[in-house]
Design an enzyme around this catalytic site. Structure first.
Site, PDB file in Angstrom:
ATOM      1  N   HIS A 472      -7.848  22.770 -60.687  1.00 38.75           N
ATOM      2  CA  HIS A 472      -9.005  21.749 -61.923  1.00 38.75           C
ATOM      3  C   HIS A 472      -9.913  21.133 -61.265  1.00 38.75           C
ATOM      4  CE1 HIS A 472      -5.050  23.359 -64.494  1.00 38.75           C
ATOM      5  NE2 HIS A 472      -5.133  24.149 -63.899  1.00 38.75           N
ATOM      6  N   PRO A 473     -10.341  21.656 -60.460  1.00 34.41           N
ATOM      7  CA  PRO A 473     -12.156  20.604 -60.809  1.00 34.41           C
ATOM      8  C   PRO A 473     -13.438  20.990 -62.210  1.00 34.41           C
ATOM      9  CG  PRO A 473     -12.069  22.615 -58.740  1.00 34.41           C
ATOM     10  CD  PRO A 473     -10.842  22.785 -59.852  1.00 34.41           C
TER      11      PRO A 473
END
Length: 538
Positions: A472-473
């Protein structure tokens, strides 16, 4: 020679790009070009609920990995990203977990005026199509159809009951009035087939619009500027380097890693880094590539002393995939973590600090010291908890490896660099362990990894050696008040600092990762971007 001209060029047909392209092309007076580095999503394995990850490491995946992470025993963490129409939404678990009120209100607190929870709720009414709506909190009749995850075993209900028994919260929709609940997760798998936001926003009918062009297998090298105005993009397509002109604007929707890289290659970024790679500076924007943050997870594994029915099968076998292809039934229909819960471990209820995914398999391989000597461990029943730290304080960056667009960027999330994250994570592990002691789960709890009597130091060692990314960058082009915050990259209208005719609309604008998963908020960002652009035009 610039041979093509469109009003709007959108870079990246992942989650947000198709939303922007679809909405802008509703106006027949404008021409829209949507560019995608990958191809169309024709590999049906990516559409299975239980075997989708078989496309990781293929040409559907950018195949990124981080730099060695000091906080994770210098391990490099693999970070798959979608290299296909649909982007990472085409290769992810499909979880639709939007985040909480605190997340969206935080954006406005950071200077993103108009980006708040009430705005998000209104937009999700437009986006969602779920049988849980229409309510104040859930939409009905929107673009993205959602269904509950399928699961093969009643033991999933036992896991949910344990969550409630432990006092973490009730069973019910965590997207409703209170997030402190557990439930079967809703996904974009419809009748056991993935249907991405891109599928919805780029339907066959929408693609027939004469003013919308979707061009795949087109690698964007950089944005072209005339002075400080973005006027086009330089691309590689069919073996040739070409230039395409934008009459109105360019919108970068290439994702947290690629958007930062494209901005820098185009001369928009920290001037010292650009100079190092011989890139002429168009705008000195120090925040580009900074503020990278991502969710970390770790798995608490439990072996059961008694068999758990309907949990032993192989979703990725050739037989399972063949059955799914033929009948949409069988093992490939199931992801082993169909339920999740959000908890406030400090009981402040100021936003969940942990997510726990409830899985009906143990995920152990026998190397765990607590499971030493266990025979035929793959045949044993068990369960596990994926513990996710929802609001990490650690921040990293994305840097250029060189001035060559084909060199992968240097990705350094700097996991666990803030000591508060480790303290919090230890607490989260202990919370998960409480579930193993509930009346619901005690009969199925024989051995636990890490051990229930583990010291804080033991758990810290466990986290350093086993924690990994949830993929989930966010944050490398974060939204904010450009006048007050020198590290903000885009303003409330998603316009990039120091230049004209260029916006960003993807996960990179998020100031911090949401308390959930990123597909839903990125769809929201796409809708907001289109609404803003269209309102400015008129």
């Amino acid at each position: 020679m610039m041979t093509q001209t469109y009003d709007y060029i959108i870079v990246g047909a992942g989650t947000s790009g198709p939303v922007v392209a679809s909405r802008l092309s509703e106006d027949p007076q404008v021409s829209v070009l949507l560019l995608e580095a990958g191809g169309e999503n024709t590999n049906d394995i990516s559409r299975t609920p239980g075997a989708f990850f078989k496309v990781w490491g293929t040409d559907y995946d950018w195949q990124y990995e981080t730099e060695p992470q000091k906080g994770l025993n210098n391990r490099k963490i693999y970070s798959p990203g979608g290299h296909v129409v649909g982007g990472s939404s085409a290769i992810n678990m499909g979880f639709w977990m939007r985040g909480t009120k605190e997340d969206y209100d935080f954006w406005e607190q950071q200077g993103a005026m108009g980006w708040n929870f009430e705005t998000a709720l209104e937009m999700f009414q437009k986006i969602e199509d779920t049988d849980l709506g229409p309510t104040r909190y859930r939409g009905k009749g929107g673009k993205v159809r959602l269904e509950y995850s399928a699961y093969p075993t009643e033991f999933t209900d036992t896991l949910l009951n344990a969550f409630k028994e432990a006092g973490f919260g009730d069973i019910g929709d965590f997207q409703a009035e209170t997030p402190y609940r557990a439930d079967i997760v809703q996904k974009d798998f419809i009748n056991q087939v993935r249907h991405t936001p891109a599928d919805s926003y780029l339907s066959k009918e929408i693609r027939k619009r004469p003013n919308l062009t979707v061009q795949t297998d087109t690698f964007v090298r950089k944005v072209i500027f005339k002075g400080n105005r973005a006027v086009g993009v330089e691309v590689e397509h069919q073996g040739k380097v070409q230039q395409i002109t934008a009459g109105a604007e360019i919108i970068l929707s290439a994702g947290t890693y690629n958007t930062a890289q494209i901005l820098k290659l185009s001369g928009v970024g920290p001037k010292e880094e650009l100079a190092k790679h011989g890139i002429p500076v168009v705008a000195d924007v120090p925040g580009v590539g900074e503020n990278l943050n991502d969710h970390l997870l770790v798995n608490v594994l439990i072996l059961s002393s008694i068999p758990i029915p309907d949990t032993h099968f192989n979703p990725v076998s050739d037989e399972s995939i063949a059955q799914w292809r033929k009948e949409r039934t069988g093992p490939a229909c199931y992801y082993p973590g169909p339920a999740a819960g959000l908890i406030s471990s400090d009981k402040t209820y100021t936003g969940p600090d942990f997510e726990i995914i409830l899985e009906y398999v143990h995920n152990a391989n026998g190397s765990e010291k607590e499971f030493a000597g266990v025979e035929n461990i793959a045949e044993r029943s068990g369960y596990s908890f994926t513990v996710i730290l929802t609001v990490p304080k650690s921040r990293g960056n994305v840097l250029l490896a060189s001035g060559d667009p084909h060199d992968k960027p240097l990705i350094n999330p700097n996991y666990l660099s803030n000591p508060d994250d480790m303290k919090k994570f230890i607490k989260g592990i202990r919370y998960a362990m409480q579930l193993t002691k509930t009346r619901a789960l005690l009969p199925y709890t024989e051995r636990v990894h890490p051990a229930p009597d583990a010291s804080d130091a033991d758990i810290e060692t466990f986290i350093h050696s086993e924690a990994s990314s949830v993929f989930h960058p966010v944050g490398t082009a974060r939204i904010g008040d450009l006048k007050k915050d020198p590290m903000a990259v885009v303003d409330s209208h998603l316009r990039v600092r120091g230049v004209e005719g260029l916006r960003v609309a993807d996960a990179s604008i998020m100031p911090q990762v949401t308390r959930g998963h990123t597909m839903a908020p990125v769809t929201y960002i796409g809708e907001m971007a289109a609404q803003i652009i269209r309102s400015e035009k008129h």
